[in-house]
Every structure is written in C-alpha cells, then in structure tokens.
Design a protein around this motif. Structure first.
Motif: not given
Length: 277
Positions: A15-21, A164-170, A174-176, A243-244
């Motif tokens: 997450x955040x390295x290979x993709x966003x969502x 992880x308190x957060x999560x990168x998405x497309x 948001x929250x993790x 990118x994350x």
C-alpha cells in the motif's frame, strides 16, 4: 548518502508503494520485470492483514504482475506464525476482529476461532476467547467491537496485526487498523501487542523466508513510522518512496530516516538497473 550497492534481496511494502487502493502506481510492471530479470529475491511484506496471499496474487495479476503466494507475507500471516510459536493452537481459542487475511492464517495453524457474542440473547453471550487478534476490517461493527472488548476485559491477550493509524487509498488517506486498536484500548484500558512494522518480527520472518543476511537486504516502504522505523529496529537498510503516507517534511522533522529516498518505484527501478550495469 550511502552508495546503492550490495543488495541481494528486497522486502517490499505494498500500500502506497505499489498501489493506491486498486490503482497501480505508474511503473509497477517495469519494476517487477526488473526484479525478475536481475534475479533479485523479494518478499512483499505488508502490514495490511485484510487480504490472503491468493487475494494479493489476484490483485497483482489484474495489474499485470505475476507473483507467487510464497512471495507474500502479511501481518496476518506473521501474527499466526508468532502465536503458533508462543501458544498451543490445539487448546487456544482466538476471536478475530478482521477479515480473511487475519483469520485464515490462524485457522491454517490450527487455532479455534470463536464467533460474535450474542449480545441481545437472554442466555449467556457465548464462549470466550483466550486471545483477541485485531486486523483491518472493512465490515467493522458494534458487535465486533463489543465482543473484542468483552473478551479483553475478561483477560484475553490483545494482539494487533499492525498499528498503522492511516491507510492510503485511491480516494485519499483514510483510517487504518491503528484507529481500531485505539478504540479497543480506550474501551478496555489494555494496550495491544503489535506484530507488524515497526516491530522487527515481520522483517525477521521475511529474511528467514528469503534466506538472506541483513547486510544484503533492503526494505522498501512509504511510511516513516512503520516501514522505515521497522527497518532501523531490525538493523537493515531501507528505501522510502514518496508516493504514500510520509513526506519529505516528515523526514526533515524525524530523528531517524531511511538509507535512501526516491520519488517512486520508477526511480527505484532505474536505480536497480544500475546495479547490473
């Protein structure tokens, strides 16, 4: 900056390295083609415990990348392995607040998984668990939180797959899982034991799978307080992409940091190509 040399294996966050969502970050296929062409060994090691290895294999396949299940290590898998080394699966009951990526590895290790308490029942709510494992859960509900809280208050060990308190998405950040852990800690007064990054456990497990020495292994991640701090605690070099979650400003404000910083996996790919030149 330290020279970009003596690299045999990579432990790569997703997450955040290979993709966003479900959106691949540009350069994804070229990155993996380079890894294969230059015979780099790698493990895709993620704190996200929501998916199983077959689900990650399918997700990458849809993005044009082929990997095997043996090249994936999730915090859910790391948690199951850790618990199987410290508890007897045959006699230990576990309540999982999480998705298949957290529950299936535990089931495969032989643990008995307990269900939700029937909180509206006139009878007793149900048989309790010895351990509560909490991972990212997109079907989070009041009953799940209540069952976890009641078990922890009754003495169950409290394990977090990751913090992880957060999560990168497309859609944005948001929250993790760390946000869910914070709710349970507030409700019970009990702090969880964390298995995923920044604890060294998952990195140590990944190196055991790779069969590599720390001196020739590099962690790639996007999050300073998990991926990079975990590498520091494990004693391996690290590379952070921008990118994350973490930014250049975060780096400048931190008293620790990665060995290298690059814009994205396209930049990492070009750097890896120079190793064979």
């Amino acid at each position: 900056m330290e020279p970009f040399i003596n690299i045999r294996a990579l432990i790569i966050d997703m997450d955040g390295v290979l993709w966003h969502g479900d959106q691949a970050i540009p350069g994804l296929t070229d990155f993996f083609q380079t890894l294969r062409a230059q015979n780099f060994r790698f493990i895709l090691a993620t704190n996200n415990a929501s998916l199983t290895p077959p689900q990650y294999v399918n997700k990458l396949a849809k993005m044009g990348v082929t990997v095997t299940e043996n090249e994936i290590l999730t915090s859910g898998m790391a948690t199951a392995l850790y618990l199987s080394q410290h508890e007897d699966p045959a006699t230990t009951r576990v309540f999982v607040l999480g998705e298949a990526g957290a529950s299936e590895p535990l089931r495969q290790c032989g643990f008995t998984l307990t269900g939700l308490y029937q909180l509206n029942s006139a009878k007793t709510p149900g048989e309790g668990a010895d351990i509560v494992v909490c991972g990212k859960d997109q079907t989070l509900s009041w009953d799940k939180l209540a069952t976890a809280s009641l078990n922890i208050r009754a003495g169950a060990k409290f394990i977090g797959t990751n913090a992880d308190t957060t999560l990168p998405t497309e859609y944005g950040i948001t929250h993790g899982n760390g946000a869910i852990l914070a709710a349970l800690q507030a409700a019970t007064g009990v702090s969880p034991t964390i298995i995923g990054k920044p604890e060294p456990i998952i990195y140590q497990q990944a190196m055991a799978l790779l069969g590599t020495d720390p001196a020739e292994t590099v962690a790639i991640g996007d999050r300073l307080e998990t991926d990079i701090l975990g590498a520091v605690r494990t004693g391996i070099r690290s590379l952070m992409v921008l990118t994350g979650v973490s930014t250049q400003a975060d780096l400048e404000a931190s008293d620790y940091g990665p060995t290298w910083v690059m814009a994205d996996i396209r930049a990492v790919t070009e750097a890896l190509k120079t190793l064979a030149a």
